[in-house]
Design an enzyme around this catalytic site. Sequence first.
Site, PDB file in Angstrom:
ATOM      1  N   ASN A 119      23.461  77.952  22.170  1.00 34.90           N
ATOM      2  CA  ASN A 119      22.029  78.810  22.716  1.00 34.90           C
ATOM      3  C   ASN A 119      22.498  79.760  23.707  1.00 34.90           C
ATOM      4  OD1 ASN A 119      19.684  79.364  23.696  1.00 34.90           O
ATOM      5  ND2 ASN A 119      19.052  77.529  24.724  1.00 34.90           N
ATOM      6  N   TRP A 120      22.734  81.280  23.655  1.00 38.04           N
ATOM      7  CA  TRP A 120      23.271  82.061  24.273  1.00 38.04           C
ATOM      8  C   TRP A 120      22.059  82.526  25.508  1.00 38.04           C
ATOM      9  CZ3 TRP A 120      26.637  85.615  21.154  1.00 38.04           C
ATOM     10  CH2 TRP A 120      27.842  84.946  20.846  1.00 38.04           C
ATOM     11  N   LYS A 121      20.765  82.056  25.429  1.00 39.38           N
ATOM     12  CA  LYS A 121      19.886  82.279  26.098  1.00 39.38           C
ATOM     13  C   LYS A 121      19.875  83.774  26.617  1.00 39.38           C
ATOM     14  CE  LYS A 121      20.392  77.568  28.069  1.00 39.38           C
ATOM     15  NZ  LYS A 121      20.213  76.648  28.941  1.00 39.38           N
TER      16      LYS A 121
ATOM     17  N   HIS B  88      12.399  74.802  23.370  1.00 38.02           N
ATOM     18  CA  HIS B  88      13.321  74.728  24.136  1.00 38.02           C
ATOM     19  C   HIS B  88      12.571  74.779  25.646  1.00 38.02           C
ATOM     20  CE1 HIS B  88      16.600  75.809  27.287  1.00 38.02           C
ATOM     21  NE2 HIS B  88      17.409  75.233  26.415  1.00 38.02           N
TER      22      HIS B  88
ATOM     23  N   GLY C 169      24.779  75.336  25.662  1.00 38.68           N
ATOM     24  CA  GLY C 169      24.364  76.561  26.464  1.00 38.68           C
ATOM     25  C   GLY C 169      25.675  77.306  27.229  1.00 38.68           C
ATOM     26  N   GLY C 170      25.851  76.858  28.361  1.00 40.69           N
ATOM     27  CA  GLY C 170      26.764  77.454  29.155  1.00 40.69           C
ATOM     28  C   GLY C 170      28.258  77.324  28.612  1.00 40.69           C
TER      29      GLY C 170
ATOM     30  N   GLU D 282      17.269  67.435  24.420  1.00 40.61           N
ATOM     31  CA  GLU D 282      18.068  68.008  25.831  1.00 40.61           C
ATOM     32  C   GLU D 282      17.306  67.327  27.113  1.00 40.61           C
ATOM     33  OE1 GLU D 282      19.916  71.905  24.827  1.00 40.61           O
ATOM     34  OE2 GLU D 282      17.886  72.270  25.129  1.00 40.61           O
TER      35      GLU D 282
HETATM   36  P1  PGA Z   1      23.829  74.002  28.808  1.00 41.81           P
HETATM   37  O1  PGA Z   1      22.250  74.281  28.179  1.00 41.81           O
HETATM   38  O2  PGA Z   1      24.468  73.421  27.871  1.00 41.81           O
HETATM   39  O3  PGA Z   1      24.140  74.976  29.715  1.00 41.81           O
HETATM   40  O4  PGA Z   1      23.331  72.870  29.796  1.00 41.81           O
HETATM   41  C1  PGA Z   1      21.915  73.753  27.120  1.00 41.81           C
HETATM   42  C2  PGA Z   1      20.480  74.275  26.464  1.00 41.81           C
HETATM   43  O5  PGA Z   1      19.772  74.809  27.313  1.00 41.81           O
HETATM   44  O6  PGA Z   1      20.188  74.321  25.545  1.00 41.81           O
END
Ligand code: PGA
Length: 252
Positions: free
Chosen positions: A9-11, A93, A232-233, A163
Site C-alpha cells: 500500500n503505497w498511500k 483502510h 506500507g512503509g 491491520e
Molecule cells: P505500515 O502501513 O506498514 O507503514 O505500518 C500499513 C498500512 O497502512 O497498510
Amino acid sequence: MKEIILAANWKMNKTTSEAVAFVKHLKKVLRNSKQKVIIFPSFVSIEALRKLEIKNLGIGAQNMHFAESGTFTGEMSARMLLEAGAKYILVGHSERRAMFGDSDEIVNKKLSAALSAGFVGVLCIGETYEERVKNQTIKVLSRQIESALLGVESTKNLILAYEPVWAISGGDPNAPKLTPTSEDIAKIHASIQAKLEELGFVGVKILYGGSANEKNCAEFASIEGVDGFLIGGASLVEEKFSSIIKIANNIK
Ligand code: PGA
C-alpha cells in the site's frame, strides 16, 4: 512452500516516474517470485505500472467510488480503474475510515461495488489503540466484518487485511509505537476466521498489516492463519520490499 500474498500500500507516495523506476528495479525479484505481489500505487500510476507487464505483479487501486458514474468530483469509478489496469481494490483502510469519512456503510457499498465489478476486494479492518485498551478488539472487528459483508454473497474474490491501527506506522497518534506479538496475531486471525465462518464464508485469506517489514515478516508469515501482508512503509523502499519478497518465497 506456504502461499503468501504480499500487498504494497503505497498511500500518497511516489510519482509515476518513481513508481515505474521502482518496479523496473525489482523486475527480476518480481519475475522470480512464486508468491503473489500486488502494488497499490496512486491512481495516476496504475496504467503505467500495468504497461510494464510484469508477470506475477497485480495492480490495485487504493479507493473506488461505489457509484457507476456521476456528479462525484474527485472520485474514480470501477470502469475507470478497470480500464487503467487495476484488478484489486483496497476498501476500508483505517486512514480512509478516519480521515475521509469511509463509514461502515460506505465500506459496505464500496466493497459490494468492487466485487460486483469483478475486482478482488482487499477489505481492511482493525481496532484503534483506544479500542484495544478498552478490550473492544473482537467486538470492533466483528462489527467491521459483518457490516462490510452485508449483502455480499460470495467471498471468492475477497481478501481480508487485519491491520491494528495502533501498529500502522504513523497510524494512530494516540498509540505508543507497538507491533503485536505473534501470539496476538495468531489469536486475532483465528477469531476473524471464526467470524467469517459464522457468516458462512470459508477459505478467505487474511493478511496482516501494521509495521510489517523485512525483520518481522518471516516470523509472522509462519503463523497459522496469516496468509500474507499489507505493507506500507517497508514497501516503499526497494531493498526492504525485495527482501520481503525473497523471504516470503522461502516460507515453508
Ligand atoms: P505500515 O502501513 O506498514 O507503514 O505500518 C500499513 C498500512 O497502512 O497498510
